[in-house]
Design a protein around this motif. Structure first.
Motif, PDB file in Angstrom:
ATOM      1  N   SER A 129     -24.076  -0.577  19.049  1.00 34.59           N
ATOM      2  CA  SER A 129     -22.861   0.236  18.982  1.00 34.59           C
ATOM      3  C   SER A 129     -22.197   0.337  20.345  1.00 34.59           C
ATOM      4  O   SER A 129     -20.966   0.238  20.450  1.00 34.59           O
ATOM      5  N   GLY A 130     -22.973   0.528  21.409  1.00 34.61           N
ATOM      6  CA  GLY A 130     -22.401   0.580  22.747  1.00 34.61           C
ATOM      7  C   GLY A 130     -21.665  -0.705  23.083  1.00 34.61           C
ATOM      8  O   GLY A 130     -20.563  -0.683  23.636  1.00 34.61           O
ATOM      9  N   CYS A 134     -17.324  -0.704  22.911  1.00 40.42           N
ATOM     10  CA  CYS A 134     -16.645  -1.083  24.157  1.00 40.42           C
ATOM     11  C   CYS A 134     -15.750  -2.287  23.900  1.00 40.42           C
ATOM     12  O   CYS A 134     -14.602  -2.332  24.360  1.00 40.42           O
ATOM     13  N   GLU A 209     -23.475   8.971  16.882  1.00 40.68           N
ATOM     14  CA  GLU A 209     -22.441   7.947  17.062  1.00 40.68           C
ATOM     15  C   GLU A 209     -21.077   8.589  17.289  1.00 40.68           C
ATOM     16  O   GLU A 209     -20.305   8.153  18.150  1.00 40.68           O
ATOM     17  N   PHE A 212     -20.560   9.686  20.775  1.00 39.25           N
ATOM     18  CA  PHE A 212     -20.296   8.549  21.657  1.00 39.25           C
ATOM     19  C   PHE A 212     -18.844   8.112  21.550  1.00 39.25           C
ATOM     20  O   PHE A 212     -18.179   7.837  22.557  1.00 39.25           O
ATOM     21  N   PHE A 216     -16.284   8.015  24.647  1.00 38.65           N
ATOM     22  CA  PHE A 216     -15.646   6.758  25.050  1.00 38.65           C
ATOM     23  C   PHE A 216     -14.145   6.808  24.820  1.00 38.65           C
ATOM     24  O   PHE A 216     -13.393   6.048  25.438  1.00 38.65           O
ATOM     25  N   CYS A 233     -20.175   4.817  32.511  1.00 36.54           N
ATOM     26  CA  CYS A 233     -21.624   4.654  32.351  1.00 36.54           C
ATOM     27  C   CYS A 233     -22.386   5.483  33.376  1.00 36.54           C
ATOM     28  O   CYS A 233     -23.376   6.158  33.041  1.00 36.54           O
ATOM     29  N   PHE A 263     -26.770   3.626  24.443  1.00 31.78           N
ATOM     30  CA  PHE A 263     -25.354   3.285  24.409  1.00 31.78           C
ATOM     31  C   PHE A 263     -24.913   2.665  25.734  1.00 31.78           C
ATOM     32  O   PHE A 263     -24.134   1.702  25.751  1.00 31.78           O
ATOM     33  N   VAL A 264     -25.406   3.198  26.838  1.00 30.49           N
ATOM     34  CA  VAL A 264     -25.039   2.663  28.151  1.00 30.49           C
ATOM     35  C   VAL A 264     -25.548   1.228  28.302  1.00 30.49           C
ATOM     36  O   VAL A 264     -24.863   0.373  28.871  1.00 30.49           O
ATOM     37  N   VAL A 267     -23.021  -0.885  26.407  1.00 29.84           N
ATOM     38  CA  VAL A 267     -21.753  -0.996  27.130  1.00 29.84           C
ATOM     39  C   VAL A 267     -21.902  -1.950  28.310  1.00 29.84           C
ATOM     40  O   VAL A 267     -21.044  -2.807  28.565  1.00 29.84           O
ATOM     41  N   SER A 288     -30.709   1.818  33.046  1.00 32.27           N
ATOM     42  CA  SER A 288     -30.571   2.341  31.687  1.00 32.27           C
ATOM     43  C   SER A 288     -31.736   1.916  30.806  1.00 32.27           C
ATOM     44  O   SER A 288     -32.209   2.699  29.968  1.00 32.27           O
TER      45      SER A 288
END
Length: 417
Positions: A129-130, A134, A209, A212, A216, A233, A263-264, A267, A288
């Motif tokens: 998802s990250g 993005c 989610e 996030f 974002f 991030c 997530f980071v 991304v 991360s």
């Protein structure tokens, strides 16, 4: 243990040329739990992305050749589906209480033991998802980002809540005691803020989610650039660590310190995919990933699941994601994976409570466990495929058209009273 789940060069150049033949931008591969359909992007969008990347002081970083092409990252569809099936196995194979017997005997020790780690599919979803959010938010306006997320998540989610509620209410007691406020709260996806339990426990991941997306959205609002996303991030990581160390409840609810590093990671991997690797990005990814490794300790019980195995599984997945970011899977272009990817979200939403209810109803009728399990999984897949065709896609298309028209009206009349 209640653990469930809901797209190279370093030198700087003053100009960022539009890739040769790039007629569309990156497909909006979902995340997921969550997301699956792609939305075509035109040349104008790519040009906006190029200009947006050059906003601010200093020249822009060049993008890796093909990073913004219209090619879909098919391998992400496959990974998302695999993560979903791990979660399905965690809910329908691993728990002995659902079957009323030792599942190691019913399905062999090896199969049962593997799916006891199926919860880690949630962490896989968060990383994907990250990466994807993005990618899909890059170059979009805030309204475009909002429309893409709402039309991807809400149609199927609302239907899943209603279908699951109906099946539960028609089922046997004592598990059929849903209330109207609980059902209504679940339709909002923020039922935990309303002090109402989730009708299906997989919904908790969708709320993570959602947070996030909201975080974002700040980057999308100001325009996603290499610098801004890196800053995002870094800031999210620092705030998440602070929230965890100080046990500040408000920050914990907002930034999700346990899951933020996943997530980071996603991304950062997208930045590697788009701009190519650099020492700064590898350092961000490494930091991360370490935080992810530490967070896994909260997800194992030390009895049926063990940290070393969970860490090995996540490490293997991370290596695959790094390979994807570096373009090593660009050869994988089988369009059937798109269809598989589209099934992920409805399967994720529908499998747990309905599947467990069916198992409890039929487990004592002499049906072979493997046959019953296979029938349920195939049934959920067929239901997901049917709902995607006859409901999810047409409804999402209708919502997308209407929301875009509404936002166009808002932009056309900014001082409307």
């Amino acid at each position: 243990m209640n653990s469930t789940p809901t797209a190279y060069q370093d030198p700087v150049r003053p100009e960022v040329p539009l890739p040769r033949g790039a007629a569309t931008g990156p497909s909006d591969v979902a995340a997921g739990p969550p997301d699956g359909t792609g939305e075509p992007r035109d040349v104008a969008t790519d040009l906006r992305e190029t200009r947006a990347e050059q906003v601010g002081s200093g020249p822009a970083l060049p993008e890796r050749r093909g990073a913004r092409s219209g090619d879909r990252l098919y391998v992400l569809d496959l990974l998302r589906f695999g993560a979903a099936m791990m979660v399905v196995g965690f809910h329908l194979v691993a728990p002995s209480e659902v079957w009323g017997a030792d599942t190691a005997t019913l399905f062999t020790h090896t199969v049962t033991q593997f799916f006891r780690y199926g919860w880690i599919g949630v962490e896989f979803f968060f990383v994907i998802s990250g990466f994807v959010i993005c990618m899909s938010g890059w170059g979009r306006t805030l309204s475009e980002f909002f429309v893409s997320r709402v039309t991807r998540l809400m149609p199927m989610y609302v239907l899943a809540v209603l279908l699951t509620s109906a099946v539960v209410l028609l089922g046997p007691p004592p598990g059929n005691d849903l209330s109207v406020p609980q059902i209504l709260a679940n339709l909002t996806m923020v039922q935990s803020l309303l002090d109402q339990p989730s009708i299906d426990t997989v919904y908790w991941t969708l709320f993570v989610e959602l947070k996030f997306y909201l975080l974002f959205a700040v980057v999308v609002a100001v325009g996603a650039t290499y610098r801004r996303v890196l800053l995002f991030c870094a800031m999210w990581t620092v705030v998440a660590l602070f929230a965890q160390a100080t046990e500040t409840r408000l920050l914990q609810v907002l930034v999700e310190p346990l899951y933020a590093p996943y997530f980071v990671v996603g991304v950062t991997l997208y930045l590697i995919h788009r701009f190519g690797p650099s020492l700064l990005l590898w350092a961000t990814l490494g930091m991360s990933a370490i935080l992810c490794a530490v967070s896994l300790t909260a997800r194992v019980d030390g009895r049926q699941t063990h940290y070393a195995v969970a860490l090995a599984l996540f490490s293997a997945f991370l290596l695959i994601m790094v390979a994807i970011a570096l373009g090593w899977f660009s050869w994988l272009r089988w369009r059937g994976l798109v269809t598989i990817g589209l099934l992920t979200y409805p399967v994720y939403l529908l499998h747990q409570r309905i599947g467990q209810l069916v198992i409890r109803e039929f487990r004592d009728l002499g049906m072979a466990p493997w046959l019953l399990l296979g029938t349920i999984v195939i049934g959920v897949l067929l239901l997901a495929a049917a709902l995607n065709v006859i409901y999810e896609r047409p409804v999402a298309r209708m919502l997308r058209d209407r929301l875009r028209a509404d936002f166009a009206r808002v932009r056309a009349e900014p001082t409307r009273r």
